[in-house]
Design an enzyme around this catalytic site. Structure first.
Site, PDB file in Angstrom:
ATOM      1  N   LEU A  30      -9.935  -0.804 -26.247  1.00 40.86           N
ATOM      2  CA  LEU A  30      -9.939  -2.264 -26.397  1.00 40.86           C
ATOM      3  C   LEU A  30     -11.191  -2.690 -27.172  1.00 40.86           C
ATOM      4  O   LEU A  30     -11.124  -3.340 -28.206  1.00 40.86           O
ATOM      5  CB  LEU A  30      -9.910  -2.914 -24.995  1.00 40.86           C
ATOM      6  CG  LEU A  30     -10.009  -4.435 -24.906  1.00 40.86           C
ATOM      7  CD1 LEU A  30      -8.779  -5.090 -25.539  1.00 40.86           C
ATOM      8  CD2 LEU A  30     -10.111  -4.892 -23.432  1.00 40.86           C
ATOM      9  N   ALA A  78     -16.429  -6.917 -30.665  1.00 40.76           N
ATOM     10  CA  ALA A  78     -15.516  -7.507 -29.675  1.00 40.76           C
ATOM     11  C   ALA A  78     -15.678  -6.759 -28.352  1.00 40.76           C
ATOM     12  O   ALA A  78     -15.003  -5.760 -28.101  1.00 40.76           O
ATOM     13  CB  ALA A  78     -14.067  -7.422 -30.171  1.00 40.76           C
ATOM     14  N   ARG A 131     -38.892  12.857   6.098  1.00 36.76           N
ATOM     15  CA  ARG A 131     -40.209  12.650   5.475  1.00 36.76           C
ATOM     16  C   ARG A 131     -41.195  12.067   6.505  1.00 36.76           C
ATOM     17  O   ARG A 131     -40.925  11.016   7.095  1.00 36.76           O
ATOM     18  CB  ARG A 131     -40.043  11.682   4.299  1.00 36.76           C
ATOM     19  CG  ARG A 131     -41.335  11.154   3.706  1.00 36.76           C
ATOM     20  CD  ARG A 131     -41.968  12.151   2.792  1.00 36.76           C
ATOM     21  NE  ARG A 131     -43.115  11.586   2.087  1.00 36.76           N
ATOM     22  CZ  ARG A 131     -44.033  12.325   1.499  1.00 36.76           C
ATOM     23  NH1 ARG A 131     -43.962  13.648   1.544  1.00 36.76           N
ATOM     24  NH2 ARG A 131     -45.033  11.763   0.858  1.00 36.76           N
ATOM     25  N   HIS A 178     -37.499   6.885  -1.206  1.00 32.84           N
ATOM     26  CA  HIS A 178     -37.970   8.221  -1.597  1.00 32.84           C
ATOM     27  C   HIS A 178     -39.388   8.199  -2.180  1.00 32.84           C
ATOM     28  O   HIS A 178     -39.970   9.278  -2.407  1.00 32.84           O
ATOM     29  CB  HIS A 178     -37.033   8.837  -2.647  1.00 32.84           C
ATOM     30  CG  HIS A 178     -35.777   9.441  -2.089  1.00 32.84           C
ATOM     31  ND1 HIS A 178     -34.740   8.702  -1.579  1.00 32.84           N
ATOM     32  CD2 HIS A 178     -35.384  10.740  -1.966  1.00 32.84           C
ATOM     33  CE1 HIS A 178     -33.776   9.501  -1.177  1.00 32.84           C
ATOM     34  NE2 HIS A 178     -34.134  10.744  -1.391  1.00 32.84           N
ATOM     35  N   GLY A 179     -39.918   7.012  -2.488  1.00 28.24           N
ATOM     36  CA  GLY A 179     -41.257   6.932  -3.089  1.00 28.24           C
ATOM     37  C   GLY A 179     -41.294   7.707  -4.401  1.00 28.24           C
ATOM     38  O   GLY A 179     -40.318   7.713  -5.154  1.00 28.24           O
ATOM     39  N   GLY A 180     -42.402   8.418  -4.643  1.00 24.54           N
ATOM     40  CA  GLY A 180     -42.559   9.163  -5.897  1.00 24.54           C
ATOM     41  C   GLY A 180     -41.457  10.179  -6.114  1.00 24.54           C
ATOM     42  O   GLY A 180     -41.050  10.445  -7.253  1.00 24.54           O
ATOM     43  N   GLU A 184     -15.806  -2.233 -17.837  1.00 22.32           N
ATOM     44  CA  GLU A 184     -14.628  -2.942 -17.297  1.00 22.32           C
ATOM     45  C   GLU A 184     -14.952  -4.407 -16.971  1.00 22.32           C
ATOM     46  O   GLU A 184     -14.456  -4.981 -16.004  1.00 22.32           O
ATOM     47  CB  GLU A 184     -13.988  -2.176 -16.137  1.00 22.32           C
ATOM     48  CG  GLU A 184     -13.492  -0.817 -16.620  1.00 22.32           C
ATOM     49  CD  GLU A 184     -12.309  -0.214 -15.899  1.00 22.32           C
ATOM     50  OE1 GLU A 184     -11.663  -0.895 -15.100  1.00 22.32           O
ATOM     51  OE2 GLU A 184     -12.025   0.968 -16.152  1.00 22.32           O
ATOM     52  N   SER A 204     -20.939  -8.230 -15.259  1.00 25.04           N
ATOM     53  CA  SER A 204     -21.041  -9.160 -14.115  1.00 25.04           C
ATOM     54  C   SER A 204     -20.841 -10.600 -14.584  1.00 25.04           C
ATOM     55  O   SER A 204     -20.234 -11.422 -13.883  1.00 25.04           O
ATOM     56  CB  SER A 204     -22.408  -9.024 -13.438  1.00 25.04           C
ATOM     57  OG  SER A 204     -22.480  -7.795 -12.763  1.00 25.04           O
TER      58      SER A 204
HETATM   59  N1  COS Z   1      -3.481 -11.160 -16.014  1.00 19.09           N
HETATM   60  C1  COS Z   1      -2.455 -11.515 -16.847  1.00 19.09           C
HETATM   61  N2  COS Z   1      -2.621 -12.298 -17.931  1.00 19.09           N
HETATM   62  C2  COS Z   1      -3.886 -12.737 -18.196  1.00 19.09           C
HETATM   63  C3  COS Z   1      -4.991 -12.407 -17.374  1.00 19.09           C
HETATM   64  C4  COS Z   1      -4.753 -11.593 -16.245  1.00 19.09           C
HETATM   65  N3  COS Z   1      -5.739 -11.220 -15.422  1.00 19.09           N
HETATM   66  N4  COS Z   1      -6.095 -12.973 -17.885  1.00 19.09           N
HETATM   67  C5  COS Z   1      -5.715 -13.653 -18.984  1.00 19.09           C
HETATM   68  N5  COS Z   1      -4.388 -13.491 -19.162  1.00 19.09           N
HETATM   69  C6  COS Z   1      -3.567 -14.109 -20.225  1.00 19.09           C
HETATM   70  C7  COS Z   1      -3.749 -15.610 -20.194  1.00 19.09           C
HETATM   71  O1  COS Z   1      -2.859 -16.216 -19.283  1.00 19.09           O
HETATM   72  C8  COS Z   1      -3.466 -15.984 -21.623  1.00 19.09           C
HETATM   73  O2  COS Z   1      -2.076 -16.061 -21.821  1.00 19.09           O
HETATM   74  P1  COS Z   1      -1.378 -17.455 -22.338  1.00 19.09           P
HETATM   75  O3  COS Z   1      -2.033 -17.725 -23.665  1.00 19.09           O
HETATM   76  O4  COS Z   1       0.070 -17.102 -22.441  1.00 19.09           O
HETATM   77  O5  COS Z   1      -1.722 -18.444 -21.307  1.00 19.09           O
HETATM   78  C9  COS Z   1      -3.974 -14.792 -22.415  1.00 19.09           C
HETATM   79  O6  COS Z   1      -4.018 -13.703 -21.490  1.00 19.09           O
HETATM   80  C10 COS Z   1      -5.354 -15.029 -22.969  1.00 19.09           C
HETATM   81  O7  COS Z   1      -6.217 -15.324 -21.887  1.00 19.09           O
HETATM   82  P2  COS Z   1      -7.531 -16.206 -22.014  1.00 19.09           P
HETATM   83  O8  COS Z   1      -7.220 -17.428 -22.844  1.00 19.09           O
HETATM   84  O9  COS Z   1      -8.076 -16.392 -20.656  1.00 19.09           O
HETATM   85  O10 COS Z   1      -8.443 -15.242 -22.908  1.00 19.09           O
HETATM   86  P3  COS Z   1      -9.964 -15.372 -23.315  1.00 19.09           P
HETATM   87  O11 COS Z   1     -10.101 -14.950 -24.714  1.00 19.09           O
HETATM   88  O12 COS Z   1     -10.496 -16.706 -22.939  1.00 19.09           O
HETATM   89  O13 COS Z   1     -10.730 -14.204 -22.496  1.00 19.09           O
HETATM   90  C11 COS Z   1     -11.711 -12.902 -20.745  1.00 19.09           C
HETATM   91  C12 COS Z   1     -10.595 -13.870 -21.229  1.00 19.09           C
HETATM   92  C13 COS Z   1     -13.105 -13.319 -21.125  1.00 19.09           C
HETATM   93  C14 COS Z   1     -11.545 -12.906 -19.247  1.00 19.09           C
HETATM   94  C15 COS Z   1     -11.390 -11.505 -21.314  1.00 19.09           C
HETATM   95  O14 COS Z   1     -11.648 -11.461 -22.714  1.00 19.09           O
HETATM   96  C16 COS Z   1     -12.156 -10.380 -20.655  1.00 19.09           C
HETATM   97  O15 COS Z   1     -11.788  -9.930 -19.570  1.00 19.09           O
HETATM   98  N6  COS Z   1     -13.225  -9.885 -21.310  1.00 19.09           N
HETATM   99  C17 COS Z   1     -13.913  -8.702 -20.886  1.00 19.09           C
HETATM  100  C18 COS Z   1     -13.255  -7.502 -21.474  1.00 19.09           C
HETATM  101  C19 COS Z   1     -13.565  -6.272 -20.697  1.00 19.09           C
HETATM  102  O16 COS Z   1     -13.497  -6.224 -19.477  1.00 19.09           O
HETATM  103  N7  COS Z   1     -13.895  -5.225 -21.422  1.00 19.09           N
HETATM  104  C20 COS Z   1     -14.246  -3.993 -20.807  1.00 19.09           C
HETATM  105  C21 COS Z   1     -13.858  -2.875 -21.655  1.00 19.09           C
HETATM  106  S1  COS Z   1     -12.213  -2.413 -21.467  1.00 19.09           S
HETATM  107  S2  COS Z   1     -12.333  -0.947 -20.164  1.00 19.09           S
END
Ligand code: COS
Length: 383
Positions: A124, A129, A269, A339-341, A364, A367
């Site tokens: 992804l 991005a 310890r 554990h200190g040092g 994933e 925070s």
């Molecule tokens: N389950 C199902 N559908 C979801 C969803 C979920 N948990 N979250 C969002 N969607 C859908 C939305 O409903 C929306 O669909 P519609 O346009 O039909 O309504 C679409 O996906 C886009 O969602 P949204 O507008 O919320 O997207 P954003 O661009 O605002 O981004 C975040 C959402 C920020 C939450 C997302 O980009 C994200 O999780 N980013 C972090 C990515 C990540 O975890 N990367 C880690 C590496 S991958 S291991």
């Protein structure tokens, strides 16, 4: 207790023994050999760990998410590098197929994935991005009989081992956001796919991460996940919901190990004429860590059970990942402090586990992304 309940208890017990007898004693080898020794990988496959979360109909163990997290609590008392190899087969990679694949795609790929014969990577993230996943720019252009993929994916876990890549790419250039994204199943030997060098990370050494580049990579129509364009982003978000609960379970398991290490050290310890476990300032650190571990475990178990019952869990999955991974960082820090040092030197496991832990607040979904998802769902009146 039901037969199924007894089987799960037995499996939890088997994994517990496996962790104590084979995984923890071999942790040093992960870094020195830069990978999981072949005999341990074979044993992991024998136990069914590569397919524990995949449906039994396709050769997996078909565990519920509640049972999966129980296994993960145990497994992740050992170095998280072991879990990393099965993380994408049971998680973001394998579940993309389970949630979004056609019957033909599931039949073709899930059985070798479940056996541990085919590692899956989930592509992804890109250089520009990360948190803003929907802005990805990799393209998949429709050509006769298939799609041509171009672009580079960044920080891809298990890329050097993978036999299959689940790749998010934009099929509709006129749609800059989520709606223009589709998911593709790309086999590792596909011409035009190349893997970059292993990235040298702060921790989790032995778990491999690399960039994956697609250059005029031609895939057949059958590679489009689910056979439908424009569904890739939603599938990614759905698998990340489960992935975030799983990751919170990883943090909980790792926290248990760090607490056990700190407690054992505090009892052995001696300073000022007695074990340091007898001092209240040490006790406070142990008690805070134990309390946070219990809170994390309770959140994960509750949310996994709710997910199994079909309840919407997007918000709670993010609450779990946010709390459990932040708590883990505090627990890892206290374990080093107790554990200190000695906590700062490589012979002690807490030094390595402290570095390993840091990744959990980032991958994933950071925070901060979890906070954003939680607040968004609250404001929208969601689950
Ligand atoms: N389950 C199902 N559908 C979801 C969803 C979920 N948990 N979250 C969002 N969607 C859908 C939305 O409903 C929306 O669909 P519609 O346009 O039909 O309504 C679409 O996906 C886009 O969602 P949204 O507008 O919320 O997207 P954003 O661009 O605002 O981004 C975040 C959402 C920020 C939450 C997302 O980009 C994200 O999780 N980013 C972090 C990515 C990540 O975890 N990367 C880690 C590496 S991958 S291991």
């Amino acid at each position: 207790m039901s037969e199924e309940g007894e089987m799960i208890d037995l499996m939890v017990e088997t994994v517990r023994r496996f962790v104590d007898k084979e995984l923890i004693p071999n942790e040093q080898r992960l870094e020195s050999e830069d990978g999981i020794p072949a005999e341990i990988q074979a044993r992991m496959a024998e136990l069914g760990l590569f397919g524990m979360a995949l449906p039994a109909a396709y050769g997996g163990l078909g565990l519920s998410l509640f049972d999966e997290v129980r296994i993960v609590f145990e497994l992740c008392r050992a170095s998280p590098v072991y879990r990393s190899l099965i993380g994408t087969t049971n998680g973001v990679g394998g579940k993309s197929l389970v949630f979004g694949g056609t019957e033909e795609q599931k039949q073709r790929y899930l059985p070798p994935i479940a056996r541990g014969d085919m590692i899956v990577s989930f592509c992804l993230t890109e250089a520009d991005a990360g948190s803003d996943a929907a802005s990805l720019r990799s393209s998949a252009v429709k050509v006769k009989g298939g799609y041509q993929l171009n672009g580079t994916k960044r920080f891809i876990s298990n890329a050097p081992e993978a036999g299959l890549f689940v790749v998010m790419a934009r099929t509709d250039a006129s749609q800059p956001g989520a709606a223009g994204i589709s998911a593709f199943l790309v086999e590792a030997d596909q011409a035009g796919l190349s893997i970059g060098p292993n990235i040298n990370k702060m921790g989790q050494k032995g778990a491999h991460t690399a960039d994956v580049t697609f250059q005029d990579c031609l895939v057949p129509d059958g590679a489009l996940l689910g056979g439908e364009e424009g569904t890739g982003f939603k599938i990614a978000m759905k698998v990340l919901d489960d992935g975030r609960i799983h990751m919170a379970a990883v943090a909980t398991g790792l926290a248990r190990r760090l607490i056990d290490e700190a407690l054992a050290y505090a009892k052995e310890r001696h300073q000022f004429g007695k074990p340091i476990a007898g001092f209240q300032l040490i006790q406070a650190m142990l008690a805070d860590s134990e309390t946070e571990h219990l809170a994390a475990r309770s959140m994960v178990e509750r949310t996994a059970a709710r997910r199994d019952s079909g309840a919407p869990i997007t918000k709670d999955a993010s609450c779990c990942k946010y709390f459990a991974t932040e708590a883990l960082s505090r627990i890892a820090d206290r374990a080093v402090q107790v554990h200190g040092g000695y906590g700062y030197v490589a012979e002690y496991a807490v030094e390595r586990l402290y570095r390993d832990s840091r990744l959990l607040r980032i991958f994933e979904g950071t925070s901060q992304i979890q906070q954003l998802v939680i607040a968004r769902e609250m404001i929208a009146g969601g689950n």
